[in-house]
Write a protein that holds these residues in place. Structure first.
Motif, PDB file in Angstrom:
ATOM      1  N   THR A   1       0.815  -1.219   0.000  1.00  0.00           N
ATOM      2  CA  THR A   1       0.000   0.000   0.000  1.00  0.00           C
ATOM      3  C   THR A   1       0.844   1.263   0.000  1.00  0.00           C
ATOM      4  OG1 THR A   1      -0.229  -0.226   2.409  1.00  0.00           O
ATOM      5  CG2 THR A   1      -2.046  -1.040   1.044  1.00  0.00           C
TER       6      THR A   1
ATOM      7  N   LEU B   1      -5.729  -1.201  -0.997  1.00  0.00           N
ATOM      8  CA  LEU B   1      -6.479  -1.461   0.238  1.00  0.00           C
ATOM      9  C   LEU B   1      -7.849  -2.065  -0.061  1.00  0.00           C
ATOM     10  CD1 LEU B   1      -6.238  -0.942   3.368  1.00  0.00           C
ATOM     11  CD2 LEU B   1      -7.623   1.098   2.979  1.00  0.00           C
ATOM     12  N   LYS B   2      -8.445  -1.668  -1.151  1.00  0.00           N
ATOM     13  CA  LYS B   2      -9.775  -2.152  -1.545  1.00  0.00           C
ATOM     14  C   LYS B   2      -9.815  -3.672  -1.662  1.00  0.00           C
ATOM     15  CE  LYS B   2     -13.007  -1.894  -5.442  1.00  0.00           C
ATOM     16  NZ  LYS B   2     -13.265  -1.271  -6.784  1.00  0.00           N
TER      17      LYS B   2
ATOM     18  N   ARG C   1      -7.422  -4.543   6.313  1.00  0.00           N
ATOM     19  CA  ARG C   1      -7.990  -3.205   6.106  1.00  0.00           C
ATOM     20  C   ARG C   1      -8.279  -2.512   7.436  1.00  0.00           C
ATOM     21  NH1 ARG C   1     -12.658  -2.430   3.769  1.00  0.00           N
ATOM     22  NH2 ARG C   1     -13.505  -4.546   3.862  1.00  0.00           N
TER      23      ARG C   1
ATOM     24  N   VAL D   1      -3.598   0.946   7.024  1.00  0.00           N
ATOM     25  CA  VAL D   1      -4.427   2.100   6.663  1.00  0.00           C
ATOM     26  C   VAL D   1      -3.565   3.353   6.529  1.00  0.00           C
ATOM     27  CG1 VAL D   1      -6.256   3.650   7.456  1.00  0.00           C
ATOM     28  CG2 VAL D   1      -6.525   1.168   7.690  1.00  0.00           C
TER      29      VAL D   1
ATOM     30  N   TYR E   1     -12.142   2.860   1.438  1.00  0.00           N
ATOM     31  CA  TYR E   1     -12.119   1.424   1.714  1.00  0.00           C
ATOM     32  C   TYR E   1     -11.662   1.111   3.143  1.00  0.00           C
ATOM     33  CZ  TYR E   1     -12.292   1.917  -3.299  1.00  0.00           C
ATOM     34  OH  TYR E   1     -12.645   2.302  -4.561  1.00  0.00           O
TER      35      TYR E   1
END
Length: 234
Positions: free
Chosen positions: A154, A161-162, A169, A175, A188
């Protein structure tokens, strides 16, 4: 994709896998060797692909550059003197250079598969590459499965992340990496994370445009706090 300008839609027609042996008289059956592959696109372009420790390396050259690729890596570092051809196979799956990049770099790409000496080393990578070129439709997408892998992935593509599992997540490290790389990834982030005021506040306060994607934008007290800190939020 800059490296691949002009050849993205060319088909890969042939693949050769190579062994870099530790010693010259080493039997072919020994597993103590480095593996890499060269791919032919038409008659005038060649790619070299390899996994070297934790790096995934890709080089482009002319068809005649295979000899150079056999003697040095993309980094310019010299290879050992004991390079032998393992096997050469024609590719009939009509895979293009663009599809190869998607396999390497997309949301389910091989780039995100963490290096492991026992299960995901240079030899496994070449094997996976051969399988992909033979029958791309049969391969299972590779997504990060650990926090370490997900953070690395990420940091390069926040929108990944989706596609991650729910527990990843919800992980604050993941995040943080995702929304810092691409603010749109807030879409997301699970509600249970978005409801953590201090966590969201610290990420949004200096990136006001992120407010458009967070749940707390409808919370007057939260918005007042952001405005107090950064008047641009208005």
């Amino acid at each position: 994709e800059g490296l691949m300008t002009g050849i993205l839609d060319r088909h890969i027609t042939c693949i050769t896998s190579w062994k870099e042996k530790w010693i010259g008289f080493q039997p072919d059956s020994w597993i103590t060797h480095h593996a890499f592959a060269t791919l032919q696109l038409g008659t005038d372009s060649t790619l070299c692909l390899e996994r070297y420790n934790f790096q995934l390396e890709l080089a482009r050259g002319l068809a005649s550059d295979v000899q150079v690729m056999m003697t040095q890596r993309t980094t310019g570092d010299a290879r050992g003197p004991h390079i032998v051809e393992d096997q050469t196979q024609e590719v009939h799956s009509d895979i293009t250079a663009r599809q190869l990049l998607e396999w390497l770099d997309g949301p389910a790409g091989m780039k995100w598969k963490a290096y492991d000496l026992a299960t995901a080393n240079c030899q496994h990578f070449v094997g996976d590459l051969l399988d992909f070129l033979k029958n791309p439709s049969n391969l299972t997408p590779v997504l990060p499965t650990s926090v370490e892998e997900a953070v690395l992935a990420t940091k390069r593509d926040g929108m990944l992340l989706k596609h991650l599992e729910e527990d990843l997540r919800r992980n604050l490290q993941v995040v943080h990496a995702a929304v810092t790389q691409d603010r749109r990834a807030w879409q997301y982030v699970p509600h249970i994370v978005q409801s953590q005021r201090n966590f969201v506040y610290n990420l949004v306060k200096d990136d006001i445009q992120s407010l458009a994607f967070v749940d707390l934008k409808s919370d007057p007290a939260f918005v007042r706090g952001i405005v107090k800190y950064n008047g641009l939020a208005l």
